[in-house]
Design an enzyme around this catalytic site. Sequence first.
Site, PDB file in Angstrom:
ATOM      1  N   CYS A 169      37.754  39.080  30.262  1.00 49.81           N
ATOM      2  CA  CYS A 169      38.450  40.187  30.762  1.00 49.81           C
ATOM      3  C   CYS A 169      39.065  39.840  31.503  1.00 49.81           C
ATOM      4  O   CYS A 169      38.646  39.264  33.150  1.00 49.81           O
ATOM      5  CB  CYS A 169      37.356  40.566  30.418  1.00 49.81           C
ATOM      6  SG  CYS A 169      36.864  41.912  31.441  1.00 49.81           S
TER       7      CYS A 169
ATOM      8  N   CYS B 144      37.189  41.086  34.908  1.00 47.79           N
ATOM      9  CA  CYS B 144      35.559  41.172  35.241  1.00 47.79           C
ATOM     10  C   CYS B 144      36.034  40.217  35.750  1.00 47.79           C
ATOM     11  O   CYS B 144      35.584  39.873  36.884  1.00 47.79           O
ATOM     12  CB  CYS B 144      35.387  40.691  33.860  1.00 47.79           C
ATOM     13  SG  CYS B 144      35.169  42.306  32.786  1.00 47.79           S
ATOM     14  N   ASP B 145      36.857  38.963  35.879  1.00 49.01           N
ATOM     15  CA  ASP B 145      36.963  38.077  36.382  1.00 49.01           C
ATOM     16  C   ASP B 145      38.182  37.722  36.732  1.00 49.01           C
ATOM     17  O   ASP B 145      38.315  36.621  38.247  1.00 49.01           O
ATOM     18  CB  ASP B 145      36.880  36.726  34.831  1.00 49.01           C
ATOM     19  CG  ASP B 145      35.185  36.913  33.963  1.00 49.01           C
ATOM     20  OD1 ASP B 145      34.799  36.961  34.720  1.00 49.01           O
ATOM     21  OD2 ASP B 145      35.744  36.028  33.199  1.00 49.01           O
TER      22      ASP B 145
END
Length: 367
Positions: A148, A151-152
């Site tokens: 992701c 997200c990261d």
Amino acid sequence: MSKEILRREVVIIGSGPAGLTAAIYTARANLHPLLVDAPVNSEKQTTPGGQLMITTDVENYPGFSEGIQGPELMEEFRKQAERFGTEFLETWITKIDLRERPFTLETEDKAIKAETLIIASGASAKWLGIPGEAKVPEGLGGHGVSACATCDGPLPAFRNKHLVVIGGGDTAMEEATFLTRYAARVTVIHRRNTLRASKIMQDKAFKNPKIDFLWDTAVQEILGTMEDGVTGVRIKNLKTSESSVFACHGVFVAIGHKPNTELFKGQLDMDEMGYLKTNGHSMATNIPGVFACGDVQDHYYRQAITAAGTGCMAALDAERFLDSLPVTMPAGDEITIEGEHITPDHEKIIMPDGEVVSNKPEGVIAE
Ligand code: NDP
């Protein structure tokens, strides 16, 4: 031996942000929800708490100015749901019958009868199953390997680094493009020499000076250590069979997601990829009393905050339904728990016995 029968007004399947938000809302509404989630199983990719349990820092969930760890965030969600009386049951559901209400959910030793069902069973990122990909400590998952980018990608570990994105679909193009905001360079590694992604997404990626491509290439192993993080990937050219090591500092696996909808096949309307269909105005599925929220019905946004938002919507829909109020169905008509059917134009009510009556308030004169 006969099965124990549990009867509940609201049963929720799934304990990610969507399911737990639905639990918080329905528990506060005194509906005593029962939340059923699957036990941990690495092969089936089930983790109580959902995909955030395999994430490290969460920096974009509003309310946490310094960020929070994924598992910690889910622990807070769970405690909040518990505080208002949510009942939890960790077990495998073997069969679901949605033909009549109450709906029946079978487990090994129980039959759960549900007046309303909120499905928040999520989706699972597809993984390659190669060495180095598993979550820490078995591999480098969460420590330089992610599925992701939103997200990261912004995490310090990936900034100004050379990153690899694996895959050739829209997700891979989107992730690669997003990562160029932070990374020094992004290499997309794809197993064929043409992309599956839509033309517009391909064009954006091809025009981006920070993105390059390695074609006809399979990634066989992710290399690195806990101290250094990811240091490279072992790759194989599928045309020449030549193997080599490609240096990089982060790997994003972007080969698609799979919604967890196996149990509902043949009963609920799904799109061609297996995601449950809701209409966007409510979280209703095609069966009155069954609602879906989170990643199991959204392959587009896939964020904890959007999942939590739709979890709230599904809870409010279930509350309305149990209060005998109309709930909007996917086709735009409305339905009540008693079986009254309001036409999409809101003009008429079709009663359960087939009688058609006007939906206009008395005293309103037709033009
Ligand atoms: P797709 O199934 O479309 O693409 C998956 C990609 O991963 C393919 O290129 C496939 O290769 C590759 N792949 C699959 N398995 C492996 C493997 N084991 N090893 C190596 N490569 C593998 O998934 P997406 O998640 O990209 O897209 C899913 C849907 O969501 C699509 O309909 C897409 O259009 C949509 N979407 C739209 C977005 C947008 O418009 N903004 C953003 C993201 C998704 P191969 O091509 O060889 O099969």
